[in-house]
Design a protein around this motif. Structure first.
Motif, PDB file in Angstrom:
ATOM      1  N   SER A  72     -18.829 -12.071  79.717  1.00 56.93           N
ATOM      2  CA  SER A  72     -17.382 -11.830  79.733  1.00 56.93           C
ATOM      3  C   SER A  72     -16.897 -11.429  78.343  1.00 56.93           C
ATOM      4  O   SER A  72     -17.579 -11.656  77.336  1.00 56.93           O
ATOM      5  CB  SER A  72     -16.645 -13.102  80.168  1.00 56.93           C
ATOM      6  N   PHE A  73     -15.713 -10.859  78.303  1.00 55.03           N
ATOM      7  CA  PHE A  73     -15.101 -10.490  77.027  1.00 55.03           C
ATOM      8  C   PHE A  73     -14.931 -11.733  76.161  1.00 55.03           C
ATOM      9  O   PHE A  73     -15.242 -11.709  74.962  1.00 55.03           O
ATOM     10  CB  PHE A  73     -13.748  -9.806  77.252  1.00 55.03           C
ATOM     11  N   THR A  74     -14.466 -12.818  76.744  1.00 53.33           N
ATOM     12  CA  THR A  74     -14.227 -14.048  75.977  1.00 53.33           C
ATOM     13  C   THR A  74     -15.521 -14.576  75.378  1.00 53.33           C
ATOM     14  O   THR A  74     -15.562 -14.946  74.199  1.00 53.33           O
ATOM     15  CB  THR A  74     -13.576 -15.122  76.874  1.00 53.33           C
ATOM     16  N   ARG A  75     -16.570 -14.582  76.173  1.00 53.84           N
ATOM     17  CA  ARG A  75     -17.869 -15.061  75.670  1.00 53.84           C
ATOM     18  C   ARG A  75     -18.376 -14.165  74.545  1.00 53.84           C
ATOM     19  O   ARG A  75     -18.860 -14.643  73.521  1.00 53.84           O
ATOM     20  CB  ARG A  75     -18.866 -15.114  76.820  1.00 53.84           C
ATOM     21  N   ALA A  76     -18.261 -12.865  74.718  1.00 54.13           N
ATOM     22  CA  ALA A  76     -18.695 -11.918  73.684  1.00 54.13           C
ATOM     23  C   ALA A  76     -17.868 -12.095  72.416  1.00 54.13           C
ATOM     24  O   ALA A  76     -18.413 -12.129  71.305  1.00 54.13           O
ATOM     25  CB  ALA A  76     -18.576 -10.485  74.210  1.00 54.13           C
ATOM     26  N   ALA A  77     -16.560 -12.210  72.565  1.00 60.64           N
ATOM     27  CA  ALA A  77     -15.673 -12.367  71.411  1.00 60.64           C
ATOM     28  C   ALA A  77     -15.987 -13.660  70.665  1.00 60.64           C
ATOM     29  O   ALA A  77     -16.023 -13.673  69.423  1.00 60.64           O
ATOM     30  CB  ALA A  77     -14.220 -12.343  71.861  1.00 60.64           C
ATOM     31  N   ASN A  78     -16.215 -14.740  71.400  1.00 59.71           N
ATOM     32  CA  ASN A  78     -16.537 -16.020  70.759  1.00 59.71           C
ATOM     33  C   ASN A  78     -17.862 -15.952  70.004  1.00 59.71           C
ATOM     34  O   ASN A  78     -17.988 -16.468  68.891  1.00 59.71           O
ATOM     35  CB  ASN A  78     -16.581 -17.149  71.794  1.00 59.71           C
ATOM     36  N   TYR A  79     -18.843 -15.319  70.603  1.00 63.89           N
ATOM     37  CA  TYR A  79     -20.143 -15.184  69.950  1.00 63.89           C
ATOM     38  C   TYR A  79     -20.008 -14.373  68.658  1.00 63.89           C
ATOM     39  O   TYR A  79     -20.529 -14.757  67.603  1.00 63.89           O
ATOM     40  CB  TYR A  79     -21.151 -14.526  70.890  1.00 63.89           C
ATOM     41  N   LEU A  80     -19.301 -13.266  68.746  1.00 61.35           N
ATOM     42  CA  LEU A  80     -19.124 -12.409  67.567  1.00 61.35           C
ATOM     43  C   LEU A  80     -18.274 -13.099  66.499  1.00 61.35           C
ATOM     44  O   LEU A  80     -18.537 -12.946  65.310  1.00 61.35           O
ATOM     45  CB  LEU A  80     -18.514 -11.072  67.972  1.00 61.35           C
ATOM     46  N   ALA A  81     -17.270 -13.861  66.912  1.00 65.53           N
ATOM     47  CA  ALA A  81     -16.449 -14.602  65.947  1.00 65.53           C
ATOM     48  C   ALA A  81     -17.316 -15.600  65.182  1.00 65.53           C
ATOM     49  O   ALA A  81     -17.141 -15.782  63.965  1.00 65.53           O
ATOM     50  CB  ALA A  81     -15.304 -15.311  66.655  1.00 65.53           C
ATOM     51  N   GLY A  82     -18.243 -16.229  65.876  1.00 63.58           N
ATOM     52  CA  GLY A  82     -19.177 -17.132  65.207  1.00 63.58           C
ATOM     53  C   GLY A  82     -20.052 -16.394  64.212  1.00 63.58           C
ATOM     54  O   GLY A  82     -20.312 -16.886  63.105  1.00 63.58           O
ATOM     55  N   ALA A  83     -20.497 -15.209  64.587  1.00 62.44           N
ATOM     56  CA  ALA A  83     -21.325 -14.402  63.684  1.00 62.44           C
ATOM     57  C   ALA A  83     -20.528 -13.991  62.452  1.00 62.44           C
ATOM     58  O   ALA A  83     -21.042 -14.030  61.330  1.00 62.44           O
ATOM     59  CB  ALA A  83     -21.857 -13.170  64.417  1.00 62.44           C
ATOM     60  N   VAL A  84     -19.275 -13.611  62.639  1.00 54.14           N
ATOM     61  CA  VAL A  84     -18.416 -13.243  61.510  1.00 54.14           C
ATOM     62  C   VAL A  84     -18.226 -14.449  60.604  1.00 54.14           C
ATOM     63  O   VAL A  84     -18.294 -14.340  59.374  1.00 54.14           O
ATOM     64  CB  VAL A  84     -17.052 -12.695  61.994  1.00 54.14           C
ATOM     65  N   SER A  85     -18.004 -15.602  61.202  1.00 53.76           N
ATOM     66  CA  SER A  85     -17.819 -16.828  60.433  1.00 53.76           C
ATOM     67  C   SER A  85     -19.053 -17.136  59.591  1.00 53.76           C
ATOM     68  O   SER A  85     -18.935 -17.506  58.415  1.00 53.76           O
ATOM     69  CB  SER A  85     -17.517 -17.988  61.377  1.00 53.76           C
ATOM     70  N   ARG A  86     -20.215 -16.974  60.178  1.00 55.65           N
ATOM     71  CA  ARG A  86     -21.450 -17.212  59.430  1.00 55.65           C
ATOM     72  C   ARG A  86     -21.616 -16.185  58.309  1.00 55.65           C
ATOM     73  O   ARG A  86     -22.120 -16.509  57.238  1.00 55.65           O
ATOM     74  CB  ARG A  86     -22.653 -17.202  60.362  1.00 55.65           C
ATOM     75  N   LEU A  87     -21.190 -14.973  58.547  1.00 54.68           N
ATOM     76  CA  LEU A  87     -21.296 -13.941  57.513  1.00 54.68           C
ATOM     77  C   LEU A  87     -20.420 -14.252  56.307  1.00 54.68           C
ATOM     78  O   LEU A  87     -20.796 -13.956  55.178  1.00 54.68           O
ATOM     79  CB  LEU A  87     -20.893 -12.572  58.064  1.00 54.68           C
ATOM     80  N   THR A  88     -19.265 -14.802  56.557  1.00 52.05           N
ATOM     81  CA  THR A  88     -18.358 -15.081  55.442  1.00 52.05           C
ATOM     82  C   THR A  88     -18.931 -16.139  54.513  1.00 52.05           C
ATOM     83  O   THR A  88     -18.555 -16.193  53.351  1.00 52.05           O
ATOM     84  CB  THR A  88     -16.972 -15.533  55.931  1.00 52.05           C
ATOM     85  N   ASP A  89     -19.858 -16.933  55.024  1.00 53.42           N
ATOM     86  CA  ASP A  89     -20.489 -17.968  54.219  1.00 53.42           C
ATOM     87  C   ASP A  89     -21.848 -17.549  53.668  1.00 53.42           C
ATOM     88  O   ASP A  89     -22.447 -18.284  52.895  1.00 53.42           O
ATOM     89  CB  ASP A  89     -20.676 -19.243  55.050  1.00 53.42           C
TER      90      ASP A  89
END
Length: 101
Positions: A72-89
């Motif tokens: 789903s869009f929500t699942r994809a968005a959540n997964y990518l948001a986690g990846a972005v969060s990890r990238l910022t660190d």
């Protein structure tokens, strides 16, 4: 037209959550105009609008999940948001900043 100009490049240029909010607004406009965008198309659009090379592994994981499970869009968005969060660190975020500028 928002669909032509909306891309996620990096957190400095445009926060990922803001990018997702704008996508949701765009899908709502389509829905209001009775041009419903399927869940599958929403996920593809989300992935196609990522312009940060450091997110390519996460993007590929979502594409694979979409092909195998119809994510789903929500699942994809959540997964990518986690990846972005990890990238910022991580140091790879700096590489993304350099590549995406």
């Amino acid at each position: 037209k928002i669909c032509d100009t909306l891309y996620y490049k990096n957190e400095r240029a445009f926060r990922f959550q803001s990018f997702l909010d704008e996508l949701q607004k765009m899908f709502a406009i389509y829905r209001d105009e009775r041009e419903v965008v399927s869940e599958d198309a929403q996920v593809r659009y989300l992935l196609d609008k990522l312009a940060c090379p450091a997110l390519s592994a996460a993007s590929n994981a979502v594409r694979l999940d979409q092909q195998q499970n119809g994510t789903s869009f929500t699942r994809a968005a959540n997964y990518l948001a986690g990846a972005v969060s990890r990238l910022t660190d991580a140091s790879s975020f700096n590489k993304c900043q350099a590549k995406c500028l």
